[in-house]
Scaffold this motif. Structure first.
Motif, short mmCIF file in Angstrom:
data_model
loop_
_atom_site.label_atom_id
_atom_site.label_comp_id
_atom_site.label_asym_id
_atom_site.label_seq_id
_atom_site.Cartn_x
_atom_site.Cartn_y
_atom_site.Cartn_z
N TRP A 1 12.81 29.59 6.75
CA TRP A 1 14.17 29.13 6.99
C TRP A 1 14.49 28.91 8.47
N PRO A 2 14.28 29.88 9.37
CA PRO A 2 14.71 29.68 10.77
C PRO A 2 13.79 28.77 11.59
N THR A 3 12.71 28.30 11.00
CA THR A 3 11.72 27.52 11.76
C THR A 3 12.06 26.05 11.91
N GLY A 4 13.00 25.55 11.13
CA GLY A 4 13.30 24.12 11.13
C GLY A 4 12.45 23.33 10.14
N LEU A 5 11.61 24.02 9.36
CA LEU A 5 10.79 23.33 8.35
C LEU A 5 11.67 22.65 7.30
N ARG A 6 12.69 23.36 6.83
CA ARG A 6 13.53 22.83 5.76
C ARG A 6 14.61 21.92 6.33
N ARG A 7 14.56 20.65 5.94
CA ARG A 7 15.62 19.71 6.36
C ARG A 7 16.86 19.89 5.50
N ALA B 1 2.53 21.88 11.27
CA ALA B 1 2.35 22.97 12.24
C ALA B 1 3.11 24.23 11.81
N ILE B 2 4.32 24.05 11.33
CA ILE B 2 5.13 25.20 10.90
C ILE B 2 4.49 25.88 9.69
N ARG B 3 4.09 25.08 8.72
CA ARG B 3 3.49 25.64 7.52
C ARG B 3 2.24 26.43 7.87
N PHE C 1 13.69 21.97 -2.13
CA PHE C 1 13.64 21.90 -0.68
C PHE C 1 13.11 20.55 -0.23
N GLU C 2 13.76 19.95 0.75
CA GLU C 2 13.24 18.76 1.42
C GLU C 2 12.82 19.23 2.81
N ASP C 3 11.57 18.96 3.15
CA ASP C 3 11.04 19.42 4.44
C ASP C 3 11.22 18.39 5.53
N ASN C 4 11.25 18.87 6.75
CA ASN C 4 11.27 18.04 7.94
C ASN C 4 9.82 17.63 8.19
N SER D 1 2.64 9.06 -3.54
CA SER D 1 1.48 8.73 -2.70
C SER D 1 0.72 9.98 -2.28
N ASP D 2 1.06 11.13 -2.87
CA ASP D 2 0.43 12.42 -2.61
C ASP D 2 0.80 13.01 -1.25
N ALA D 3 1.85 12.51 -0.64
CA ALA D 3 2.33 13.05 0.63
C ALA D 3 3.24 14.25 0.36
N PRO D 4 3.23 15.26 1.22
CA PRO D 4 4.13 16.41 1.03
C PRO D 4 5.58 15.94 0.96
N ALA D 5 6.32 16.53 0.01
CA ALA D 5 7.72 16.12 -0.20
C ALA D 5 8.68 17.30 -0.22
N GLY D 6 8.20 18.50 0.09
CA GLY D 6 9.07 19.67 0.09
C GLY D 6 8.53 20.75 -0.83
N GLY D 7 9.43 21.44 -1.50
CA GLY D 7 9.02 22.52 -2.38
C GLY D 7 10.09 22.82 -3.41
#
Length: 98
Positions: A74-80, A16-18, A7-10, A46-52
């Motif tokens: 899924w319906p929240t727009g979290l997943r790009r 906020a979504i998480r 998963f690649e996140d937005n 760099s230890d930044a969130p990159a998805g799941g």
């Protein structure tokens, strides 16, 4: 068969979504523990969130897609974006054996 779901996140909406939907997401994972055998966040160098990533046991990629779309995230727009890839264990823990 085993599948890896990447998963690649937005990133503009992720925090906020998480925070809001994580409890429901964790309940979903627990309810589907027979199919989703491992899951967790990914971070970049760099230890930044990159998805799941999930490791899923399923008969077909369509079953995996159904799980992805049933996830409360899924319906929240979290997943790009996401990718479903067939995975074959060559080395590693027996928990991943088919």
């Amino acid at each position: 068969m085993l599948y890896s779901v990447l998963f690649e996140d937005n990133v503009t909406r992720a925090e906020a979504i998480r925070r809001e939907f994580l409890p429901d997401h964790l309940v979903f994972l627990e309810r589907n523990r027979g199919r989703i055998i491992a899951a967790g966040p990914l971070r970049d160098a760099s230890d930044a969130p990159a998805g799941g990533m999930w490791l899923v046991r399923a008969e077909t990629p369509d079953v995996v897609e159904e799980l992805v779309r049933a996830d409360p995230f899924w319906p929240t727009g979290l997943r790009r974006s996401h990718r479903v890839l067939q995975w074959q264990r060559v080395f590693g823990a027996d928990v991943f054996a088919a």
